[in-house]
Write a protein that holds these residues in place. Structure first.
Motif, PDB file in Angstrom:
ATOM      1  N   LEU A 177       0.819  -1.206   0.000  1.00  9.05           N
ATOM      2  CA  LEU A 177       0.000   0.000   0.000  1.00  9.05           C
ATOM      3  C   LEU A 177       0.860   1.266   0.000  1.00  9.05           C
ATOM      4  CD1 LEU A 177      -2.810  -1.077   2.501  1.00  9.05           C
ATOM      5  CD2 LEU A 177      -2.984  -0.862   0.010  1.00  9.05           C
ATOM      6  N   LYS A 178       1.988   1.223   0.683  1.00  7.49           N
ATOM      7  CA  LYS A 178       2.867   2.394   0.759  1.00  7.49           C
ATOM      8  C   LYS A 178       3.817   2.507  -0.429  1.00  7.49           C
ATOM      9  CE  LYS A 178       1.553   4.361   4.508  1.00  7.49           C
ATOM     10  NZ  LYS A 178       0.960   5.688   4.473  1.00  7.49           N
ATOM     11  N   LEU A 179       4.268   1.382  -0.978  1.00  6.95           N
ATOM     12  CA  LEU A 179       5.296   1.403  -2.013  1.00  6.95           C
ATOM     13  C   LEU A 179       4.813   0.962  -3.387  1.00  6.95           C
ATOM     14  CD1 LEU A 179       8.132  -0.231   0.120  1.00  6.95           C
ATOM     15  CD2 LEU A 179       7.708   2.205  -0.244  1.00  6.95           C
ATOM     16  N   GLY A 180       3.610   0.404  -3.454  1.00  8.29           N
ATOM     17  CA  GLY A 180       3.118  -0.166  -4.701  1.00  8.29           C
ATOM     18  C   GLY A 180       2.922   0.830  -5.824  1.00  8.29           C
ATOM     19  N   TYR A 181       2.753   2.097  -5.503  1.00 11.54           N
ATOM     20  CA  TYR A 181       2.531   3.109  -6.530  1.00 11.54           C
ATOM     21  C   TYR A 181       3.829   3.573  -7.185  1.00 11.54           C
ATOM     22  CZ  TYR A 181       4.377   6.566  -3.328  1.00 11.54           C
ATOM     23  OH  TYR A 181       5.198   7.268  -2.493  1.00 11.54           O
ATOM     24  N   LEU A 182       4.971   3.260  -6.583  1.00 11.22           N
ATOM     25  CA  LEU A 182       6.245   3.732  -7.108  1.00 11.22           C
ATOM     26  C   LEU A 182       6.517   3.154  -8.497  1.00 11.22           C
ATOM     27  CD1 LEU A 182       8.497   3.427  -3.939  1.00 11.22           C
ATOM     28  CD2 LEU A 182       7.518   5.507  -4.906  1.00 11.22           C
ATOM     29  N   SER A 183       6.939   4.005  -9.372  1.00 14.28           N
ATOM     30  CA  SER A 183       7.275   3.572 -10.722  1.00 14.28           C
ATOM     31  C   SER A 183       8.728   3.134 -10.750  1.00 14.28           C
ATOM     32  CB  SER A 183       7.068   4.721 -11.711  1.00 14.28           C
ATOM     33  OG  SER A 183       7.533   4.349 -12.985  1.00 14.28           O
ATOM     34  N   TYR A 184       8.977   1.949 -11.269  1.00 13.57           N
ATOM     35  CA  TYR A 184      10.347   1.480 -11.344  1.00 13.57           C
ATOM     36  C   TYR A 184      10.851   1.523 -12.777  1.00 13.57           C
ATOM     37  CZ  TYR A 184       7.519  -2.718 -12.015  1.00 13.57           C
ATOM     38  OH  TYR A 184       6.570  -3.604 -12.418  1.00 13.57           O
ATOM     39  N   TRP A 185      10.123   2.155 -13.656  1.00 17.17           N
ATOM     40  CA  TRP A 185      10.541   2.297 -15.049  1.00 17.17           C
ATOM     41  C   TRP A 185      11.207   3.644 -15.251  1.00 17.17           C
ATOM     42  CZ3 TRP A 185      10.612  -1.344 -18.681  1.00 17.17           C
ATOM     43  CH2 TRP A 185       9.803  -2.457 -18.515  1.00 17.17           C
ATOM     44  N   SER A 186      12.360   3.626 -15.864  1.00 17.52           N
ATOM     45  CA  SER A 186      12.985   4.878 -16.286  1.00 17.52           C
ATOM     46  C   SER A 186      12.235   5.377 -17.506  1.00 17.52           C
ATOM     47  CB  SER A 186      14.450   4.649 -16.653  1.00 17.52           C
ATOM     48  OG  SER A 186      15.173   4.212 -15.538  1.00 17.52           O
ATOM     49  N   HIS A 187      12.402   6.634 -17.817  1.00 15.25           N
ATOM     50  CA  HIS A 187      11.761   7.190 -19.000  1.00 15.25           C
ATOM     51  C   HIS A 187      12.314   6.506 -20.247  1.00 15.25           C
ATOM     52  CE1 HIS A 187      10.696  10.124 -22.124  1.00 15.25           C
ATOM     53  NE2 HIS A 187       9.680  10.398 -21.319  1.00 15.25           N
ATOM     54  N   ARG A 188      11.473   6.346 -21.255  1.00 10.48           N
ATOM     55  CA  ARG A 188      11.834   5.672 -22.510  1.00 10.48           C
ATOM     56  C   ARG A 188      13.144   6.217 -23.092  1.00 10.48           C
ATOM     57  NH1 ARG A 188       7.329   6.073 -26.591  1.00 10.48           N
ATOM     58  NH2 ARG A 188       7.250   3.829 -26.564  1.00 10.48           N
ATOM     59  N   ASP A 189      13.319   7.547 -23.103  1.00  7.63           N
ATOM     60  CA  ASP A 189      14.539   8.136 -23.668  1.00  7.63           C
ATOM     61  C   ASP A 189      15.784   7.717 -22.888  1.00  7.63           C
ATOM     62  OD1 ASP A 189      12.921   9.382 -25.533  1.00  7.63           O
ATOM     63  OD2 ASP A 189      12.790  11.249 -24.390  1.00  7.63           O
ATOM     64  N   THR A 190      15.652   7.612 -21.578  1.00  8.00           N
ATOM     65  CA  THR A 190      16.772   7.182 -20.738  1.00  8.00           C
ATOM     66  C   THR A 190      17.144   5.736 -21.027  1.00  8.00           C
ATOM     67  OG1 THR A 190      16.013   8.680 -18.999  1.00  8.00           O
ATOM     68  CG2 THR A 190      17.587   6.980 -18.350  1.00  8.00           C
ATOM     69  N   ILE A 191      16.141   4.894 -21.202  1.00  3.47           N
ATOM     70  CA  ILE A 191      16.391   3.479 -21.512  1.00  3.47           C
ATOM     71  C   ILE A 191      17.111   3.357 -22.847  1.00  3.47           C
ATOM     72  CG2 ILE A 191      15.310   1.263 -22.051  1.00  3.47           C
ATOM     73  CD1 ILE A 191      13.046   2.067 -20.099  1.00  3.47           C
ATOM     74  N   ILE A 192      16.608   4.048 -23.870  1.00  2.19           N
ATOM     75  CA  ILE A 192      17.203   3.975 -25.203  1.00  2.19           C
ATOM     76  C   ILE A 192      18.634   4.514 -25.196  1.00  2.19           C
ATOM     77  CG2 ILE A 192      17.022   4.854 -27.576  1.00  2.19           C
ATOM     78  CD1 ILE A 192      13.945   4.834 -27.130  1.00  2.19           C
ATOM     79  N   GLN A 193      18.847   5.602 -24.489  1.00  2.00           N
ATOM     80  CA  GLN A 193      20.174   6.229 -24.430  1.00  2.00           C
ATOM     81  C   GLN A 193      21.202   5.288 -23.792  1.00  2.00           C
ATOM     82  OE1 GLN A 193      20.128   9.873 -22.225  1.00  2.00           O
ATOM     83  NE2 GLN A 193      22.335  10.139 -22.328  1.00  2.00           N
ATOM     84  N   ASN A 194      20.799   4.487 -22.816  1.00  4.08           N
ATOM     85  CA  ASN A 194      21.740   3.648 -22.077  1.00  4.08           C
ATOM     86  C   ASN A 194      21.826   2.206 -22.556  1.00  4.08           C
ATOM     87  OD1 ASN A 194      22.761   5.506 -20.015  1.00  4.08           O
ATOM     88  ND2 ASN A 194      20.610   5.635 -19.445  1.00  4.08           N
ATOM     89  N   MET A 195      21.029   1.846 -23.540  1.00  5.86           N
ATOM     90  CA  MET A 195      21.066   0.460 -23.990  1.00  5.86           C
ATOM     91  C   MET A 195      22.257   0.245 -24.935  1.00  5.86           C
ATOM     92  SD  MET A 195      17.967  -0.482 -26.683  1.00  5.86           S
ATOM     93  CE  MET A 195      16.722   0.008 -25.558  1.00  5.86           C
ATOM     94  N   PRO A 196      22.873  -0.943 -24.870  1.00  2.00           N
ATOM     95  CA  PRO A 196      24.019  -1.245 -25.740  1.00  2.00           C
ATOM     96  C   PRO A 196      23.633  -1.174 -27.224  1.00  2.00           C
ATOM     97  CG  PRO A 196      23.764  -2.912 -24.027  1.00  2.00           C
ATOM     98  CD  PRO A 196      22.561  -2.041 -23.968  1.00  2.00           C
ATOM     99  N   GLN A 197      24.591  -0.770 -28.069  1.00  2.00           N
ATOM    100  CA  GLN A 197      24.338  -0.614 -29.503  1.00  2.00           C
ATOM    101  C   GLN A 197      23.860  -1.917 -30.142  1.00  2.00           C
ATOM    102  OE1 GLN A 197      24.181   2.117 -31.336  1.00  2.00           O
ATOM    103  NE2 GLN A 197      24.635   3.308 -29.501  1.00  2.00           N
ATOM    104  N   GLN A 198      24.464  -3.028 -29.769  1.00  2.00           N
ATOM    105  CA  GLN A 198      24.067  -4.315 -30.349  1.00  2.00           C
ATOM    106  C   GLN A 198      22.610  -4.635 -29.997  1.00  2.00           C
ATOM    107  OE1 GLN A 198      26.648  -7.592 -29.441  1.00  2.00           O
ATOM    108  NE2 GLN A 198      25.453  -9.039 -30.620  1.00  2.00           N
ATOM    109  N   TYR A 199      22.227  -4.316 -28.781  1.00  3.62           N
ATOM    110  CA  TYR A 199      20.846  -4.539 -28.349  1.00  3.62           C
ATOM    111  C   TYR A 199      19.904  -3.663 -29.172  1.00  3.62           C
ATOM    112  CZ  TYR A 199      16.871  -5.032 -25.180  1.00  3.62           C
ATOM    113  OH  TYR A 199      15.637  -5.284 -24.654  1.00  3.62           O
ATOM    114  N   LYS A 200      20.278  -2.390 -29.374  1.00  2.07           N
ATOM    115  CA  LYS A 200      19.440  -1.481 -30.183  1.00  2.07           C
ATOM    116  C   LYS A 200      19.275  -2.024 -31.599  1.00  2.07           C
ATOM    117  CE  LYS A 200      20.854   2.844 -28.000  1.00  2.07           C
ATOM    118  NZ  LYS A 200      21.510   4.142 -28.223  1.00  2.07           N
ATOM    119  N   HIS A 201      20.359  -2.595 -32.128  1.00  3.57           N
ATOM    120  CA  HIS A 201      20.332  -3.109 -33.498  1.00  3.57           C
ATOM    121  C   HIS A 201      19.482  -4.385 -33.601  1.00  3.57           C
ATOM    122  CE1 HIS A 201      21.616  -4.055 -37.537  1.00  3.57           C
ATOM    123  NE2 HIS A 201      22.014  -5.254 -37.131  1.00  3.57           N
TER     124      HIS A 201
END
Length: 120
Positions: free
Chosen positions: A47-71
Protein backbone atom coordinates in the motif's frame (compact mmCIF):
# COMPACT_ATOMS: atom_id res chain seq x y z
CA UNK A 1 6.24 -6.66 19.12
CA UNK A 2 7.81 -3.42 17.87
CA UNK A 3 7.15 -2.38 14.27
CA UNK A 4 10.89 -2.42 13.53
CA UNK A 5 11.05 -6.03 14.75
CA UNK A 6 8.07 -6.94 12.57
CA UNK A 7 9.75 -5.40 9.53
CA UNK A 8 12.99 -7.25 10.37
CA UNK A 9 11.04 -10.51 10.63
CA UNK A 10 9.54 -9.98 7.17
CA UNK A 11 12.90 -9.06 5.65
CA UNK A 12 14.48 -12.18 7.20
CA UNK A 13 11.80 -14.33 5.62
CA UNK A 14 12.11 -12.64 2.23
CA UNK A 15 15.90 -12.55 2.08
CA UNK A 16 16.81 -15.85 3.74
CA UNK A 17 13.65 -17.88 3.11
CA UNK A 18 13.32 -18.75 6.80
CA UNK A 19 10.37 -20.96 7.68
CA UNK A 20 7.53 -19.77 9.88
CA UNK A 21 8.42 -22.14 12.73
CA UNK A 22 12.04 -20.99 12.59
CA UNK A 23 11.02 -17.33 12.78
CA UNK A 24 8.58 -18.10 15.60
CA UNK A 25 11.42 -19.67 17.58
CA UNK A 26 13.87 -16.85 16.83
CA UNK A 27 11.38 -14.12 17.76
CA UNK A 28 9.83 -16.07 20.63
CA UNK A 29 6.29 -15.84 19.27
CA UNK A 30 3.70 -18.32 18.00
CA UNK A 31 3.83 -19.50 14.36
CA UNK A 32 0.34 -18.07 13.78
CA UNK A 33 1.63 -14.66 14.91
CA UNK A 34 4.47 -14.90 12.37
CA UNK A 35 1.93 -15.54 9.59
CA UNK A 36 -0.28 -12.64 10.68
CA UNK A 37 2.70 -10.26 10.97
CA UNK A 38 4.10 -11.33 7.60
CA UNK A 39 0.81 -10.87 5.76
CA UNK A 40 0.02 -7.51 7.37
CA UNK A 41 3.50 -6.03 6.83
CA UNK A 42 3.60 -7.19 3.20
CA UNK A 43 0.18 -5.61 2.61
CA UNK A 44 1.33 -2.38 4.30
CA UNK A 45 4.49 -2.31 2.18
CA UNK A 46 2.41 -2.78 -0.96
CA UNK A 47 0.00 0.00 0.00
CA UNK A 48 2.87 2.39 0.76
CA UNK A 49 5.30 1.40 -2.01
CA UNK A 50 3.12 -0.17 -4.70
CA UNK A 51 2.53 3.11 -6.53
CA UNK A 52 6.24 3.73 -7.11
CA UNK A 53 7.28 3.57 -10.72
CA UNK A 54 10.35 1.48 -11.34
CA UNK A 55 10.54 2.30 -15.05
CA UNK A 56 12.98 4.88 -16.29
CA UNK A 57 11.76 7.19 -19.00
CA UNK A 58 11.83 5.67 -22.51
CA UNK A 59 14.54 8.14 -23.67
CA UNK A 60 16.77 7.18 -20.74
CA UNK A 61 16.39 3.48 -21.51
CA UNK A 62 17.20 3.97 -25.20
CA UNK A 63 20.17 6.23 -24.43
CA UNK A 64 21.74 3.65 -22.08
CA UNK A 65 21.07 0.46 -23.99
CA UNK A 66 24.02 -1.25 -25.74
CA UNK A 67 24.34 -0.61 -29.50
CA UNK A 68 24.07 -4.32 -30.35
CA UNK A 69 20.85 -4.54 -28.35
CA UNK A 70 19.44 -1.48 -30.18
CA UNK A 71 20.33 -3.11 -33.50
CA UNK A 72 18.98 -6.61 -32.75
CA UNK A 73 15.85 -5.57 -30.78
CA UNK A 74 14.91 -2.08 -32.01
CA UNK A 75 11.37 -2.02 -30.57
CA UNK A 76 11.99 -3.69 -27.20
CA UNK A 77 12.53 -1.69 -24.02
CA UNK A 78 12.67 -4.48 -21.44
CA UNK A 79 13.73 -8.03 -20.76
CA UNK A 80 11.36 -10.03 -18.60
CA UNK A 81 12.89 -12.20 -15.93
CA UNK A 82 11.07 -14.47 -13.48
CA UNK A 83 12.23 -15.94 -10.22
CA UNK A 84 11.11 -18.62 -7.79
CA UNK A 85 11.45 -18.67 -4.01
CA UNK A 86 11.24 -21.92 -2.07
CA UNK A 87 8.34 -21.93 0.39
CA UNK A 88 6.95 -24.26 3.00
CA UNK A 89 4.70 -27.00 1.66
CA UNK A 90 1.07 -25.74 1.71
CA UNK A 91 -1.43 -27.70 3.77
CA UNK A 92 -4.00 -28.28 1.02
CA UNK A 93 -3.37 -30.58 -1.94
CA UNK A 94 -4.68 -28.01 -4.40
CA UNK A 95 -2.24 -25.38 -3.15
CA UNK A 96 0.59 -27.91 -3.20
CA UNK A 97 -0.09 -28.73 -6.84
CA UNK A 98 -0.31 -25.04 -7.77
CA UNK A 99 2.98 -24.23 -6.04
CA UNK A 100 5.04 -27.24 -7.08
CA UNK A 101 7.94 -26.48 -9.42
CA UNK A 102 9.32 -29.25 -11.61
CA UNK A 103 12.34 -27.05 -12.28
CA UNK A 104 13.19 -26.68 -8.57
CA UNK A 105 11.68 -30.03 -7.47
CA UNK A 106 9.98 -28.32 -4.53
CA UNK A 107 7.13 -25.95 -3.70
CA UNK A 108 7.87 -22.38 -4.73
CA UNK A 109 6.37 -18.93 -5.04
CA UNK A 110 6.76 -17.64 -8.58
CA UNK A 111 7.35 -13.96 -9.20
CA UNK A 112 7.29 -11.86 -12.34
CA UNK A 113 8.63 -8.41 -11.64
CA UNK A 114 8.46 -6.49 -14.92
CA UNK A 115 6.02 -5.58 -17.63
CA UNK A 116 6.91 -5.63 -21.29
CA UNK A 117 7.02 -2.35 -23.19
CA UNK A 118 7.32 -2.53 -26.94
CA UNK A 119 6.92 -0.14 -29.78
CA UNK A 120 9.11 2.92 -29.95
Amino acid sequence: MLLTDQLFLVLCRLRNGLHIKDLAYRFNIKPKSVSVIFKSVILYMYLKLGYLSYWSHRDTIIQNMPQQYKHEFPTCLAIIDCTEFKIEKPSTLKSQSQCYSDYKSSTTLKSLGLQIREGL
